[in-house]
Structures are given as C-alpha cells and as structure tokens.
Design a protein around this motif. Structure first.
Motif, short mmCIF file in Angstrom:
data_model
loop_
_atom_site.label_atom_id
_atom_site.label_comp_id
_atom_site.label_asym_id
_atom_site.label_seq_id
_atom_site.Cartn_x
_atom_site.Cartn_y
_atom_site.Cartn_z
N UNK A 140 0.77 -1.23 0.00
CA UNK A 140 0.00 0.00 0.00
C UNK A 140 0.80 1.28 0.00
N UNK A 141 2.07 1.21 -0.35
CA UNK A 141 2.90 2.42 -0.40
C UNK A 141 2.39 3.31 -1.54
N UNK A 142 2.22 4.60 -1.26
CA UNK A 142 1.76 5.54 -2.27
C UNK A 142 2.90 6.34 -2.89
N UNK A 143 3.84 6.75 -2.06
CA UNK A 143 5.00 7.50 -2.52
C UNK A 143 6.22 7.02 -1.76
N UNK A 144 7.36 7.08 -2.42
CA UNK A 144 8.62 6.70 -1.77
C UNK A 144 9.67 7.76 -2.09
N UNK A 145 10.11 8.49 -1.09
CA UNK A 145 11.19 9.46 -1.30
C UNK A 145 12.49 8.74 -1.66
N UNK A 146 13.23 9.30 -2.60
CA UNK A 146 14.50 8.74 -3.05
C UNK A 146 15.62 9.56 -2.43
N UNK A 147 16.54 8.85 -1.76
CA UNK A 147 17.61 9.50 -0.99
C UNK A 147 18.98 9.14 -1.57
N UNK A 148 19.86 10.13 -1.64
CA UNK A 148 21.27 9.91 -1.99
C UNK A 148 22.13 10.68 -0.99
N UNK A 149 23.01 9.98 -0.32
CA UNK A 149 23.91 10.59 0.68
C UNK A 149 23.14 11.41 1.70
N UNK A 150 22.01 10.90 2.15
CA UNK A 150 21.21 11.59 3.16
C UNK A 150 20.35 12.72 2.65
N UNK A 151 20.43 13.03 1.36
CA UNK A 151 19.67 14.13 0.77
C UNK A 151 18.52 13.60 -0.08
N UNK A 152 17.41 14.28 -0.05
CA UNK A 152 16.27 13.96 -0.90
C UNK A 152 16.60 14.36 -2.33
N UNK A 153 16.50 13.42 -3.27
CA UNK A 153 16.82 13.72 -4.67
C UNK A 153 15.65 13.50 -5.61
N UNK A 154 14.59 12.86 -5.15
CA UNK A 154 13.43 12.61 -6.00
C UNK A 154 12.33 11.92 -5.23
N UNK A 155 11.22 11.71 -5.91
CA UNK A 155 10.05 11.02 -5.35
C UNK A 155 9.61 9.97 -6.36
N UNK A 156 9.27 8.80 -5.86
CA UNK A 156 8.68 7.76 -6.70
C UNK A 156 7.21 7.62 -6.32
N UNK A 157 6.35 7.63 -7.33
CA UNK A 157 4.92 7.46 -7.10
C UNK A 157 4.42 6.26 -7.89
N UNK A 158 3.20 5.87 -7.62
CA UNK A 158 2.59 4.77 -8.39
C UNK A 158 2.54 5.13 -9.87
N UNK A 159 2.32 6.39 -10.18
CA UNK A 159 2.29 6.82 -11.58
C UNK A 159 3.63 6.60 -12.25
#
Length: 166
Positions: A140-159
């Motif tokens: 049931x995950x809707x969004x997953x933040x993408x992290x590189x070296x502790x920093x937010x670099x993107x978002x993954x969504x179902x779309x």
C-alpha cells in the motif's frame, strides 16, 4: 493450484498453499530480474516540490494547486527529508475543526510540521526498481522518497511505476 496441477497431470509434494507461496516468490524474483538495470533514480519524479517545516498551510495548498503532484516533501534547511504532506493531510485539519468560518479556528496557524507524516518508505537512489514494486503493489505504499547521501533527490509514485511498466 490443485486445478492447475491436475490440468497438467502433475502432483506436488507440498500443499497447494505452499506451492502458491513458491510461485508468488518466483514471480517477484522475475520482476526484479526484468528491471535489474533500472534504478529508482532512473524512474523518480524530478524536479522536487518541497517546503520547509515552518511553511503555513496556505503555502502548501498553493503548491498542490499549481503543480500536478501527489505529495509535498518537507525538508530542513540542508535538504534532509523530514516528512511528507499528502493532499489528505492538508484536508484533515479542516475536517477535524468543521467549517472554516467556525469561531476560534486556528488553521491559519498550522505549519507543515504540524500535519506532515513521517517518510518511512525511503529508498536509496541506486536501488533496483524491481525491489520497490512489491512495496507499492502489496504493502500500500503511495509514494517513496528517493535518498542519496542523506539528501532527498526525487520522489517515486505509483504513476512513475505505471509509466515504467507500460
């Protein structure tokens, strides 16, 4: 499972439920291999729509109105992820307090930090996308933040995942 085994004149040394779990695991492994060369960074949504923890709800509502997004990421001054605000999170204070014209309503004083949810389903930028498909499909995950070296670099969504699959 028993019907399938019968259709092919086969029998199993295990029960149908065990065989079903084995086939489901094999299916997940096949998905991982199919997308083996594709990482989360290859599929994630960019550019990011972010806000700071002290941003008022009116600013967050404006971000949702002006962008076709499912969530707003809440970050600190260094760009580290603190949490996420989904559209439903923005509406919750209104639902809880009733009509905005109700006397004493303090919704204008609420900030992103007051309504954000923890970002528990973060993924590393270099993680193969096949590992994430199960989380989206079954957990049931809707969004997953993408992290590189502790920093937010993107978002993954179902779309994003549907675009990859189709």
């Amino acid at each position: 499972m028993e019907a399938l085994l019968g259709r092919f004149n086969q029998s199993a040394n295990m029960g149908a439920a065990d065989l079903g779990r084995l086939l489901a695991a094999a299916e997940e492994e096949a998905v991982r291999h199919r997308f083996n060369g594709t990482s989360c960074a290859d599929v994630m949504t960019r550019p990011l729509i972010i806000t700071l923890a002290n941003a008022p709800l009116s600013d967050i509502a404006k971000l949702f109105r002006e962008n076709s997004i499912k969530c707003v990421s809440v970050v600190d001054a260094e760009g580290r992820l603190l949490g996420l605000v989904l559209q439903a999170d923005l509406l919750q204070p209104l639902i809880a307090t009733g009509p905005v014209w109700r006397r004493g309503w303090k919704g204008s004083e609420l900030r992103a930090a007051d309504i954000m949810r923890p970002a528990t389903a973060t993924v590393p930028h270099d993680q193969p996308i096949g590992y994430l498909l199960h989380q989206f499909a079954r957990q049931g995950v809707q969004v997953a933040p993408v992290i590189r070296s502790g920093q937010l670099v993107g978002i993954l969504t179902r779309s994003d995942l549907m675009r990859l699959l189709f």
